[in-house]
Design an enzyme around this catalytic site. Structure first.
Site, PDB file in Angstrom:
ATOM      1  N   GLY A 149       2.230  -0.196  -3.986  1.00 24.05           N
ATOM      2  CA  GLY A 149       1.179  -1.753  -4.046  1.00 24.05           C
ATOM      3  C   GLY A 149       0.157  -1.408  -5.086  1.00 24.05           C
ATOM      4  O   GLY A 149       0.328  -0.709  -5.664  1.00 24.05           O
ATOM      5  N   SER A 173      -3.080  -1.931  -8.166  1.00 19.78           N
ATOM      6  CA  SER A 173      -4.479  -1.444  -7.304  1.00 19.78           C
ATOM      7  C   SER A 173      -5.572  -2.560  -6.170  1.00 19.78           C
ATOM      8  O   SER A 173      -4.792  -3.371  -6.368  1.00 19.78           O
ATOM      9  CB  SER A 173      -5.141  -1.206  -8.496  1.00 19.78           C
ATOM     10  OG  SER A 173      -6.825  -0.754  -8.958  1.00 19.78           O
ATOM     11  N   SER A 174      -6.401  -1.986  -5.530  1.00 20.39           N
ATOM     12  CA  SER A 174      -7.407  -2.303  -4.633  1.00 20.39           C
ATOM     13  C   SER A 174      -6.045  -3.416  -3.757  1.00 20.39           C
ATOM     14  O   SER A 174      -6.714  -4.553  -2.745  1.00 20.39           O
ATOM     15  CB  SER A 174      -8.178  -3.708  -5.239  1.00 20.39           C
ATOM     16  OG  SER A 174      -9.083  -3.173  -6.473  1.00 20.39           O
ATOM     17  N   GLY A 220      -4.911  -1.963  -0.547  1.00 18.75           N
ATOM     18  CA  GLY A 220      -5.757  -1.625   0.898  1.00 18.75           C
ATOM     19  C   GLY A 220      -4.903  -0.022   1.211  1.00 18.75           C
ATOM     20  O   GLY A 220      -4.743  -0.384   2.211  1.00 18.75           O
ATOM     21  N   LYS A 221      -3.688   0.649   0.277  1.00 14.56           N
ATOM     22  CA  LYS A 221      -2.906   1.569   1.197  1.00 14.56           C
ATOM     23  C   LYS A 221      -4.060   2.948   1.371  1.00 14.56           C
ATOM     24  O   LYS A 221      -3.748   3.374   2.300  1.00 14.56           O
ATOM     25  CB  LYS A 221      -2.490   2.152  -0.861  1.00 14.56           C
ATOM     26  CG  LYS A 221      -0.835   0.727  -1.378  1.00 14.56           C
ATOM     27  CD  LYS A 221      -0.773   1.590  -2.653  1.00 14.56           C
ATOM     28  CE  LYS A 221      -1.330   2.120  -3.192  1.00 14.56           C
ATOM     29  NZ  LYS A 221      -2.556   1.016  -4.523  1.00 14.56           N
ATOM     30  N   SER A 222      -4.878   2.977   0.571  1.00 18.54           N
ATOM     31  CA  SER A 222      -5.436   4.175   0.990  1.00 18.54           C
ATOM     32  C   SER A 222      -6.185   3.448   2.294  1.00 18.54           C
ATOM     33  O   SER A 222      -6.766   5.322   3.111  1.00 18.54           O
ATOM     34  CB  SER A 222      -6.603   4.534  -0.402  1.00 18.54           C
ATOM     35  OG  SER A 222      -5.745   4.904  -1.050  1.00 18.54           O
ATOM     36  N   ASP A 266      -3.743   8.424  -7.009  1.00 22.15           N
ATOM     37  CA  ASP A 266      -5.354   8.567  -7.174  1.00 22.15           C
ATOM     38  C   ASP A 266      -6.589  10.075  -6.859  1.00 22.15           C
ATOM     39  O   ASP A 266      -6.972  10.443  -8.357  1.00 22.15           O
ATOM     40  CB  ASP A 266      -6.811   7.629  -6.239  1.00 22.15           C
ATOM     41  CG  ASP A 266      -6.233   6.177  -6.756  1.00 22.15           C
ATOM     42  OD1 ASP A 266      -5.319   5.902  -8.333  1.00 22.15           O
ATOM     43  OD2 ASP A 266      -6.474   4.932  -6.634  1.00 22.15           O
TER      44      ASP A 266
END
Length: 186
Positions: free
Chosen positions: A13, A15-16, A18-20, A41
């Site tokens: 997905g 950046s931003s 919500g993957k992490s 990252d």
């Protein structure tokens, strides 16, 4: 590949998106075995921060991504289960993953979120240039095939993780990675 290769849940997905956060929730609820969260990252953070000319920086990024892909395979090869967090914003990244991860069963999950929410999250985070996620929104999903998609704008990270956990034992064959390999085969 080892006799007991690990499983791979691959979150793609912007950046931003919500993957992490979803990956952290998955580690909390996938309690049947040991799982590791490995994110692009994390690899970027290991690289030197010295100033580089644009061409040198682009080459360093490409080597970083290629190394990241191979580390996924190495970890899975010795039996580690992985939740991978990546941004497949360039076609070569997906092609490289499809080739490097060929021996492994990968659950490919698209993490989607509407652009207005992505922009809001970027502004709140303050650690990314504004507009990166909006720019990536079409790029990361252009291949058009996933085993499962989650809407991180509509559902919380925990709810997305629960959707993925529920889907994991029901993944059909051929997988999205297998279909994509077939689609791009020369």
């Amino acid at each position: 590949m080892g006799d007991t290769a690990g499983r791979i849940i691959f979150l793609n997905g912007t950046s931003s998106s919500g993957k992490s956060s979803i990956a952290r929730e998955l580690l909390d609820i996938l309690d049947d075995e040991v799982w590791f969260h490995v994110g692009v990252d994390m690899f970027n953070a290991m690289r030197t921060e010295r100033a580089m000319a644009p061409a040198e920086f682009d080459e360093a990024l490409k080597r970083t991504r290629r190394g990241f892909h191979r580390s996924i395979a190495a970890m899975a090869d010795v039996g580690n289960n992985l939740v991978v967090d990546h941004v497949l914003s360039e076609p070569w990244r997906l092609a490289d993953c499809l080739e490097v991860l060929r021996p492994y069963r990968v659950l490919f999950v698209g993490i989607r979120c509407d652009v207005a929410e992505l922009t809001r999250r970027e502004a709140v985070r303050g650690d990314r240039p504004l507009g990166v996620a909006a720019y990536q929104a079409d790029l990361v999903h252009r291949h058009g095939d996933y085993d499962l998609e989650c809407d991180s704008g509509k559902y919380s990270p925990r709810e997305c993780a629960e959707q993925i956990k529920a889907f994991l034992p029901n993944q059909a064959a051929p997988t999205a990675f297998e279909r994509l390999r077939e689609a791009i085969r020369p």
